[in-house]
Motif scaffolding. Structure first.
Motif, PDB file in Angstrom:
ATOM      1  N   LEU A 131       8.101  14.459  -8.534  1.00  0.00           N
ATOM      2  CA  LEU A 131       7.958  13.039  -8.225  1.00  0.00           C
ATOM      3  C   LEU A 131       9.146  12.543  -7.411  1.00  0.00           C
ATOM      4  O   LEU A 131       8.980  11.825  -6.412  1.00  0.00           O
ATOM      5  CB  LEU A 131       7.836  12.245  -9.528  1.00  0.00           C
ATOM      6  N   ALA A 132      10.362  12.930  -7.814  1.00  0.00           N
ATOM      7  CA  ALA A 132      11.560  12.517  -7.083  1.00  0.00           C
ATOM      8  C   ALA A 132      11.558  13.080  -5.664  1.00  0.00           C
ATOM      9  O   ALA A 132      11.931  12.393  -4.703  1.00  0.00           O
ATOM     10  CB  ALA A 132      12.810  12.968  -7.835  1.00  0.00           C
ATOM     11  N   GLU A 133      11.129  14.334  -5.503  1.00  0.00           N
ATOM     12  CA  GLU A 133      11.072  14.936  -4.168  1.00  0.00           C
ATOM     13  C   GLU A 133      10.041  14.234  -3.293  1.00  0.00           C
ATOM     14  O   GLU A 133      10.266  14.012  -2.094  1.00  0.00           O
ATOM     15  CB  GLU A 133      10.740  16.423  -4.292  1.00  0.00           C
ATOM     16  N   ASP A 134       8.907  13.881  -3.885  1.00  0.00           N
ATOM     17  CA  ASP A 134       7.862  13.171  -3.143  1.00  0.00           C
ATOM     18  C   ASP A 134       8.391  11.835  -2.635  1.00  0.00           C
ATOM     19  O   ASP A 134       8.149  11.437  -1.489  1.00  0.00           O
ATOM     20  CB  ASP A 134       6.649  12.966  -4.053  1.00  0.00           C
ATOM     21  N   VAL A 135       9.138  11.136  -3.485  1.00  0.00           N
ATOM     22  CA  VAL A 135       9.714   9.851  -3.085  1.00  0.00           C
ATOM     23  C   VAL A 135      10.784  10.059  -2.018  1.00  0.00           C
ATOM     24  O   VAL A 135      10.916   9.258  -1.086  1.00  0.00           O
ATOM     25  CB  VAL A 135      10.290   9.123  -4.318  1.00  0.00           C
ATOM     26  N   ASP A 136      11.571  11.148  -2.127  1.00  0.00           N
ATOM     27  CA  ASP A 136      12.583  11.454  -1.106  1.00  0.00           C
ATOM     28  C   ASP A 136      11.959  11.553   0.281  1.00  0.00           C
ATOM     29  O   ASP A 136      12.457  10.981   1.257  1.00  0.00           O
ATOM     30  CB  ASP A 136      13.277  12.780  -1.432  1.00  0.00           C
ATOM     31  N   VAL A 137      10.875  12.309   0.372  1.00  0.00           N
ATOM     32  CA  VAL A 137      10.199  12.494   1.658  1.00  0.00           C
ATOM     33  C   VAL A 137       9.712  11.161   2.196  1.00  0.00           C
ATOM     34  O   VAL A 137       9.857  10.846   3.385  1.00  0.00           O
ATOM     35  CB  VAL A 137       9.020  13.481   1.504  1.00  0.00           C
ATOM     36  N   TYR A 138       9.143  10.348   1.315  1.00  0.00           N
ATOM     37  CA  TYR A 138       8.630   9.041   1.729  1.00  0.00           C
ATOM     38  C   TYR A 138       9.755   8.150   2.250  1.00  0.00           C
ATOM     39  O   TYR A 138       9.618   7.496   3.290  1.00  0.00           O
ATOM     40  CB  TYR A 138       7.930   8.375   0.547  1.00  0.00           C
ATOM     41  N   VAL A 139      10.885   8.122   1.546  1.00  0.00           N
ATOM     42  CA  VAL A 139      12.001   7.263   1.950  1.00  0.00           C
ATOM     43  C   VAL A 139      12.535   7.688   3.314  1.00  0.00           C
ATOM     44  O   VAL A 139      12.816   6.854   4.181  1.00  0.00           O
ATOM     45  CB  VAL A 139      13.120   7.300   0.884  1.00  0.00           C
ATOM     46  N   GLU A 140      12.682   8.996   3.522  1.00  0.00           N
ATOM     47  CA  GLU A 140      13.180   9.471   4.812  1.00  0.00           C
ATOM     48  C   GLU A 140      12.238   9.067   5.943  1.00  0.00           C
ATOM     49  O   GLU A 140      12.673   8.619   7.005  1.00  0.00           O
ATOM     50  CB  GLU A 140      13.336  10.988   4.767  1.00  0.00           C
ATOM     51  N   ARG A 141      10.948   9.203   5.717  1.00  0.00           N
ATOM     52  CA  ARG A 141       9.979   8.867   6.757  1.00  0.00           C
ATOM     53  C   ARG A 141       9.920   7.360   6.993  1.00  0.00           C
ATOM     54  O   ARG A 141       9.988   6.882   8.113  1.00  0.00           O
ATOM     55  CB  ARG A 141       8.596   9.382   6.357  1.00  0.00           C
ATOM     56  N   GLU A 142       9.817   6.582   5.903  1.00  0.00           N
ATOM     57  CA  GLU A 142       9.682   5.141   6.034  1.00  0.00           C
ATOM     58  C   GLU A 142      10.965   4.490   6.535  1.00  0.00           C
ATOM     59  O   GLU A 142      10.931   3.488   7.234  1.00  0.00           O
ATOM     60  CB  GLU A 142       9.285   4.523   4.690  1.00  0.00           C
TER      61      GLU A 142
END
Length: 340
Positions: free
Chosen positions: A307-318
């Motif tokens: 879950l934390a990794e999924d959010v990491d990817v989202y934050v970097e992209r957004e």
């Protein structure tokens, strides 16, 4: 400005979440907190197990995401958000208790035997005396006889997320329009717990004499966990309690007592109560069942990390997308952090 409605989730702190069975922490920057909260909730809801989507989430932006400006006229502030998700309850194994299967029968027989014995001694005849001796002896045997039986224990996975940080409002002046958005630098704690409880839904499958013993045992565990005398439940035992069993056989009543006691230890309880009660019930499981539960806790940790990794990817992209938009992409004005 504070965005919070009454009826939100219970309050919990970073210290509370660090006491959880498993926890993961992360720091995120350059992201709109509203978008982050929506993505976080969606990511939790998309977690699956072999039975399908695993979690039911609790938490809304209106009630559980608070954005406050620090001072009137300033374009900085703070953000705090909470999210909770619970899985369905699933059976993990069985606990075992000693009980008196014929306790109520023996108590009633012993009393009846004493009455017949007194009648016989009082002149009713030798037959009454003999019947009294047999009934009393049989009652004592039935009352003192003990057996062991099992009751089902269930478990539930619970995820709680707390995000805290600072927000700032940024405005880009263009030739024809002005675009405004907010960004946050946030610290996020993802915590996971495996809670264990007695399965009140399966009580109708238990013999009524054993069911009463399970009810009493849950009360005893409850009293071991709670800290004040005001919270403790009344517990009866002994000969009179066994005799009362003839008027205490309602499964719905027993279910209500167990659910009431456990709600004060799990769902609506302080974190320390939940952990203490879970530990007591874990001790009722066999070593093999405890190992299975330990493996399940490791799987929960893997879910938190994913879950934390999924959010990491989202934050970097957004984060990159937000920067691009503020540097000149057209769009409607979108004020997010208004001074009070």
């Amino acid at each position: 400005m504070t965005e919070a409605d009454e009826g939100g989730l219970e309050s919990f702190t970073r210290q509370d979440l660090r006491k959880a069975t498993k926890f993961v922490e992360g720091d995120y920057s350059g992201i709109n907190p509203r978008s982050f909260y929506r993505k976080l909730k969606r990511a939790v809801e998309e977690i699956q197990d072999p039975n399908g989507f695993k979690y039911e989430t609790e938490g809304t932006q209106n009630a559980d995401l608070e954005i406050e400006s620090e001072e009137v006229g300033q374009k900085t502030g703070t953000v705090k958000g909470r999210l909770r998700a619970d899985s369905d309850w699933l059976e993990v194994g069985n606990g075992e208790l000693e009980y008196r299967p014929y306790g109520p029968h023996g108590a009633a027989s012993a009393i009846l035997g004493v009455v017949m014995l007194l009648l016989g001694i009082g002149g009713a005849g030798i037959l009454w005396t003999l019947l009294g001796i047999v009934a009393t002896g049989g009652g004592i045997y039935g009352y003192t006889r003990k057996e062991r039986d099992t009751f089902p224990i269930i478990h539930q996975d619970a995820i709680r997320v707390l995000l805290t940080g600072e927000v700032s409002e940024r405005t880009k002046e263009g030739e024809k329009e002005t675009r405004t958005d907010i960004f946050a630098n946030m610290s996020v704690v993802f915590s996971g717990d495996v809670f264990v409880a007695v399965d009140s839904g399966s009580l109708d499958e238990l013999d009524w004499t054993f069911r009463r013993e399970v009810v009493n045992q849950v009360k005893q565990w409850h009293n071991q966990v709670v800290e004040s005398d005001r919270e403790k439940l009344q517990i009866e035992s002994g000969f009179i309690w066994q005799l009362k069993g003839w008027t205490d056989r309602d499964v719905q009543k027993h279910r209500g007592i167990i659910e009431g006691a456990q709600s004060g230890l799990i769902r609506d309880a302080p974190f320390e109560y939940r952990v203490a009660y879970t530990d007591l019930l874990k001790d009722q499981l066999t070593q093999e069942m405890q190992e299975t539960l330990k493996t399940h806790e490791d799987e929960l940790m893997a879910e938190l990390e994913e879950l934390a990794e999924d959010v990491d990817v989202y934050v970097e992209r957004e984060g990159l997308q937000h920067t691009s938009q503020l540097e000149g992409s057209p769009g409607e004005p979108n004020p997010e952090l208004d001074p009070e």
